[in-house]
Design an enzyme around this catalytic site. Structure first.
Site, PDB file in Angstrom:
ATOM      1  NE  ARG A  91      -3.065   1.217   3.377  1.00  0.00           N
ATOM      2  CZ  ARG A  91      -3.630   1.107   4.795  1.00  0.00           C
ATOM      3  NH1 ARG A  91      -5.175   1.130   4.471  1.00  0.00           N
ATOM      4  NH2 ARG A  91      -3.495   0.686   6.116  1.00  0.00           N
ATOM      5  CG  ASP A  96      -4.269   2.555  10.606  1.00  0.00           C
ATOM      6  OD1 ASP A  96      -5.495   3.165  10.867  1.00  0.00           O
ATOM      7  OD2 ASP A  96      -4.413   1.693   9.572  1.00  0.00           O
TER       8      ASP A  96
END
Length: 541
Positions: free
Chosen positions: A169, A454
Site C-alpha cells: 500500500r 493507525d
C-alpha cells in the site's frame, strides 16, 4: 572548458542511511523522476478537483451516483481481468508496516496476504520509506533475518510455500515526499515514490517467483483518480518491459465519494483490478470531512458505537460485495484491530468472541476475505471463512442480487440511536494524542487500549471533536462540547500521562507536541483535510 554535468533528475535531501544505495540507484531514481514528470501535474489537478467537489457537497448537503457514468453501471458485459493464482485465495489478510521484524512476522503469520503498508500504518520518516523498501527486497531474495535487541529472540522466514503474498500500500495522492525533489526543488508525490521504487526493484523478480507487483490503493475519492493510477501502471509496465496486466490493484473504498463510484473505479482499473476493500475509520472520517457543515443528521456518535452493522454501513458493505462479484473482483472486509493481552485471558475471551462474530458476519455476507492486525487473530478469521468457503478460494459466485442500495441508504447517518457521550470525547482525545505522539517518533502502527491503531484512528478522533464542537453537541452528561471542554480534557490527559510515565520518560517523548497538534487540527475554525499534512512538517527524520 568542459560542459557542466547535467543536474540529477531527483535530488535526495536527507542524511544517508545504511544500504540506501541499494534502493536509491540512479536508474530507480530516474524511473521515479519520469513518473513524477508524467503524472504529478494530473495528480495536482485531481487534488484541486477534490476541493471543488467538497464545496459542492457543502452547498447541496447531498451526494448521488454519477449520471454521466450511468452507462458503465448499466453495462453487464464488462469484468475485471482474471485473478492471478497468487491472489485467488485471500480469506485472511494481515496488515502492518514494513519494518524488518514485521516483515518476517507478517510473511510467516499464516495469513494468505500481507498488506505491506507505507501508508496509514507507517510514519513516513526517511528511515521507514527507504529501509522498508530494502526489507521487501531482502524478503524476496531471502536475505532477511532479525534479532530483537531487547529479548535476544531471532526471526527468520519459513519456506516460501508457507509465506503470505505481498500487497503493497503506497501513500495516498495527497502526501508528498520531502526528501526527494525534482530539479526545480519540488517535492515528489509519496505515492509515486513508494510505487516507483517497489515496482522498479521487484516487478521482474516477482514474476520470476510466480507472483507479481500487487498494490492496495488508498484514499481514492473518484474514478478519475483510479484512472490516473491505471495510467501509471500502463506506463510503468511498458517502460520496464513488464507484460501489461501484471500489476494488480485492490482499491480501498474508504471515502464516501468513492462509495458512489465503486463500479466506475473497477471499470477504470479493469485490466489491473483485483478487488475492493471495505474500511471503517477512514470511511467515517470521510463522511465527517465531506458533510461537516451539512446539519445535525450527519453528526456521528462515539466512534466505537458506529459498528459495521449500522444501516448506512451495511448499505456500503453490501453494495461493495454486490459490485465486486458482479464484476468478477474480490470483496475484502474490514479490520479486526484487537491486540491480545498477555496478562488477562478474560479480556482476550471477550474480544475474540467479538472478532469471531464480526468475521462470521463478513463471510456470511459474501466477502471473500478480511483483515486482521495481529497474528493471533489469523486462525480466528481463518475459521470464519473456512466454514463458508471450504476448499473454494472465494465466493464470487454469490452475486448478492438481493441487494438494492440507493443514495439515501449510504447517507442515512442520522438513523443511529447512539448519541455522543463524555466518555467518547475523552477516548477521542486520549487516542488522538497517543497516536500522534507515536507517529511523531516514527511509529505508524500503535497499540492503544488493546487495539492496533493507525492514522485513520487519529483522523476520526480529531474529526469527531471538531464536528461535535461545530455542531454544538450536548453530551450524555449535559455538557455542551466546546473548544474549552476539549482543551480541559486534553490538559487532564497530559497531566495523567506525565504522572504515569514519570518526568524522564515524559520528557523523552513528543507528548507536548502531540497535544498541541491534536488541538490544532481538532479546534481550528478551518478544517484541515488530513492531519498528516501538518504532522509531516513536524516529523523528525
Amino acid at each position: 572548458m568542459s560542459a557542466s554535468a547535467p543536474s540529477p533528475p531527483v535530488v535526495v535531501d536527507a542524511e544517508p542511511l545504511p544500504r540506501q544505495e541499494e534502493v536509491l540507484t540512479d536508474a530507480a531514481l530516474a524511473f521515479v523522476a519520469e513518473l513524477h514528470r508524467r503524472f504529478t501535474p494530473r495528480r495536482d489537478e485531481l487534488l484541486a478537483r477534490r476541493a471543488e467537489r467538497r464545496a459542492e457537497i457543502a452547498r447541496t448537503a447531498t451526494l448521488d451516483f454519477l449520471p454521466e457514468t450511468a452507462a458503465i453501471r448499466a453495462d453487464d458485459s464488462w469484468r475485471v481481468a482474471p485473478c492471478p493464482p497468487a491472489l485467488q485465495d485471500r480469506r485472511v489478510e494481515i496488515t502492518g508496516p514494513t519494518d524488518r521484524k514485521m516483515t518476517i512476522n507478517a510473511l510467516n503469520s499464516g495469513a494468505r496476504v500481507w498488506l505491506a503498508d507505507f501508508e496509514d500504518a507507517s510514519s513516513p520518516t526517511w528511515h521507514n520509506v527507504v529501509l522498508g523498501q530494502l526489507n521487501l527486497i531482502d524478503a524476496y531474495t531471502r536475505n532477511i533475518d532479525f534479532t530483537d535487541p531487547a529479548s535476544g529472540k531471532s526471526y527468520a522466514l519459513r519456506p516460501a510455500e508457507e509465506l503470505a503474498t505481498v500487497v503493497v500500500r503506497p501513500r495516498g495522492w495527497h502526501l508528498d515526499e520531502r526528501h526527494l525533489r525534482d530539479a526545480d526543488g519540488r517535492r515528489i508525490p509519496g505515492a509515486l515514490v513508494d510505487f516507483g521504487l517497489y515496482f522498479f526493484h521487484n516487478a521482474r523478480r516477482l514474476l520470476d517467483l510466480g507472483m507479481g507487483p500487487y498494490f492496495y490503493l488508498p484514499k481514492l475519492e473518484s474514478h478519475l483518480e483510479a484512472r490516473l493510477w491505471n495510467d501509471v501502471f500502463v506506463f510503468a509496465q511498458d517502460h520496464l518491459g513488464i507484460p501489461q496486466g501484471t500489476v494488480r490493484a485492490t482499491v480501498l473504498i474508504e471515502t464516501i465519494t468513492a462509495a458512489f463510484e465503486m463500479e466506475e473505479i473497477l471499470y477504470e482499473l479493469r485490466d489491473h483490478a483485483s478487488g475492493l476493500n471495505a474500511g471503517r475509520w477512514d470511511y467515517l472520517f470521510s463522511i465527517i470531512k465531506n458533510f461537516r457543515d451539512a446539519g445535525p443528521e450527519f453528526v456521528l456518535p462515539d466512534r466505537n458505537a458506529v459498528t459495521m452493522t449500522a444501516p448506512f454501513m451495511r448499505a456500503y458493505t453490501e453494495l461493495l460485495v454486490r459490485t465486486c462479484h458482479r464484476r468478477g473482483a474480490h470483496a475484502i472486509g474490514g479490520m479486526a484491530a484487537f491486540i491480545p493481552s498477555r496478562r488477562d485471558p478474560e479480556v482476550n475471551r471477550v474480544a475474540f468472541e467479538k472478532v469471531r462474530a464480526d468475521k462470521d458476519r463478513e463471510a456470511g455476507d459474501g466477502f471473500d476475505g478480511s483483515w486482521v492486525a495481529h497474528p493471533d487473530l489469523v486462525p480466528i478469521a481463518m475459521e470464519s471463512f473456512d466454514k463458508v468457503l471450504g476448499d473454494r478460494p472465494h465466493q464470487k459466485d454469490r452475486l448478492r442480487e438481493d441487494v438494492e442500495v440507493e443514495a439515501a441508504d449510504l447517507l442515512a447517518v442520522g438513523s443511529l440511536d447512539a448519541k455522543p457521550t463524555y466518555a467518547g470525547l475523552v477516548n477521542a482525545v486520549q487516542v488522538g494524542i497517543r497516536y500522534i505522539e507515536a507517529w511523531l517518533r516514527g511509529l505508524g502502527a500503535v497499540a492503544i487500549f488493546h487495539l492496533m491503531e493507525d492514522a485513520a484512528t487519529a483522523e476520526i478522533s480529531r474529526s469527531q471533536v471538531w464536528q461535535w464542537i461545530n455542531a454544538g453537541v450536548v453530551l450524555d452528561n449535559g455538557e455542551r462540547v466546546t473548544a474549552d471542554l476539549a482543551r480541559r480534557v486534553a490538559a487532564d490527559d497530559l497531566a495523567h500521562l506525565r504522572a504515569e510515565l514519570g518526568e524522564d520518560a515524559f520528557a523523552a517523548g513528543r507528548w507536548r507536541q502531540a497535544h498541541d497538534l491534536f488541538l490544532t487540527v481538532a479546534l481550528d475554525e478551518e478544517y484541515t483535510d488530513f492531519l498528516t499534512l501538518p504532522a509531516y512538517e513536524r516529523l523528525e527524520g
